[in-house]
Write an enzyme that holds these catalytic residues in place. Structure first.
Site, PDB file in Angstrom:
ATOM      1  N   HIS A 199      30.640 -16.470  -2.569  1.00 55.97           N
ATOM      2  CA  HIS A 199      30.670 -17.826  -1.803  1.00 55.97           C
ATOM      3  C   HIS A 199      29.464 -17.726  -0.929  1.00 55.97           C
ATOM      4  CE1 HIS A 199      34.639 -18.474  -3.253  1.00 55.97           C
ATOM      5  NE2 HIS A 199      35.140 -17.586  -2.725  1.00 55.97           N
TER       6      HIS A 199
ATOM      7  N   HIS B 285      37.291 -21.579  -6.034  1.00 62.02           N
ATOM      8  CA  HIS B 285      37.092 -20.479  -6.851  1.00 62.02           C
ATOM      9  C   HIS B 285      37.142 -21.456  -8.226  1.00 62.02           C
ATOM     10  CE1 HIS B 285      38.976 -18.871  -3.215  1.00 62.02           C
ATOM     11  NE2 HIS B 285      38.262 -17.819  -3.652  1.00 62.02           N
TER      12      HIS B 285
END
Length: 333
Positions: free
Chosen positions: A57, A219
């Site tokens: 991320h 995700h």
């Protein structure tokens, strides 16, 4: 799969070493841990702020370690929560005796491991508290969560709470403000292309060339709707309509806006979305106090973006504007 890596099981370690090599004046690594802390941690007289989560991320969360934001980021493997043991060691490493505050995104593994580490720390007499961020309005439950997911709105929590901690605020005051910020931040995302986890080697989902996924998670979790490709104006309108249905924001209210790229979206497209968001807010008489455009919480090389609105309390403006030396943030003295 085409990725510029060595071995798939080494990506996090090699990434951290690269970060340390480029920012030795800012970071240090907790020995034998996937943990980055401020160079001068712990800081006397200050509540330490910790966040973290799976890697993939970037720049979340290591890019927000620094004065005015996080004291430490605990890093898991790609899209995997860091261990409770690493979180616990991080708490001990940055605690100055003034307390520790945990900022947790609402994913099952993160919540479980951060709360387990908190229990270990409390058993040792460390003052500690936490907030769980649930800013994603797209879905109530996903394969990763019970309840709403924590996504890019978490960055506003990092910034405001990190700045507040620098003022010497107490742990109780930090918790009070964090709860209010979380109540007033909303996000939603859209994906144009999937991402590929290095250890898996296959895309997390598939889209036709003319399709987008609305409400995607960071995700690669499914969203709320798959649609044919829309214009930037249509995408911005759709996402803001969902946000306005979830939180009351009125004419003359002040907001902070975060347009967040998911990893493979050109800045050109992010600024086009910002332009459309600004037009809609202006038409409603809503004041944009500050707007931020860029990659703040990605999903590897996923295409798409998220839009976050933070309904501002007047007292938060100074905290939002306070300088930070975090490597990947947007406020400088």
């Amino acid at each position: 799969m085409k990725k510029i890596i060595n071995e798939a099981n080494q990506v996090v370690d090699h990434m951290i070493e690269g970060m340390l090599a480029t920012s030795p004046d800012l970071y240090k690594r907790l020995e034998d841990k996937n943990v980055i802390t401020r160079k001068n941690a712990p800081t006397d007289g200050k509540v330490a702020i910790i966040s973290g989560g799976g890697s993939g991320h970037e720049p979340a969360h290591t890019g927000y370690v620094g004065k005015g934001m996080l004291d430490a980021a605990v890093i898991g493997e790609v899209f995997t929560s860091p261990s409770a043991a690493d979180i616990y060691e991080t708490i001990k490493a940055v605690d100055s005796g003034s307390g520790v505050f945990l900022i947790i995104k609402n994913y099952a593994g993160d919540v479980m491991n951060f709360e387990m580490a908190r229990e270990f720390a409390e058993a040792e007499g460390i003052q500690i508290d936490q907030i769980i961020v649930r800013d994603d309005i797209a879905v109530e439950d996903s394969i990763y969560t019970v309840g709403r997911r924590g996504i890019a709105g978490t960055i506003f929590v990092h910034k405001i709470i990190g700045a507040l901690a620098e003022t010497g605020a107490s742990l109780a005051k930090i918790k009070e403000v964090a709860e209010q910020v979380v109540k007033n931040v909303r996000s939603i995302g859209v994906a144009t292309n999937p991402c590929t986890i290095p250890a898996v080697g296959e895309p997390t989902f598939t889209l036709e060339d003319d399709e987008i996924e609305i409400g995607i998670g960071i995700h690669g979790e499914p969203g709320i709707e798959r649609r044919k490709m829309m214009s930037a104006s249509e995408i911005a309108t759709y996402m803001l309509d969902r946000i306005f249905a979830d939180i009351e924001i009125n004419s003359e209210d002040d907001v902070a806006v975060l347009i967040n790229g998911l990893g493979a979206t050109p800045e050109m497209e992010l600024y086009i979305i910002q332009h459309e968001v600004e037009k809609i807010l202006r038409e409603k008489g809503i004041n944009i106090y500050r707007a931020f455009v860029g990659e703040y919480m990605t999903a590897l090389e996923m295409g798409g973006c998220s839009v976050t609105l933070l309904k501002l309390d007047g007292a938060w403006k100074e905290l939002l504007d306070a300088p930070s030396d975090a490597k990947n943030f947007f406020v400088r003295s």
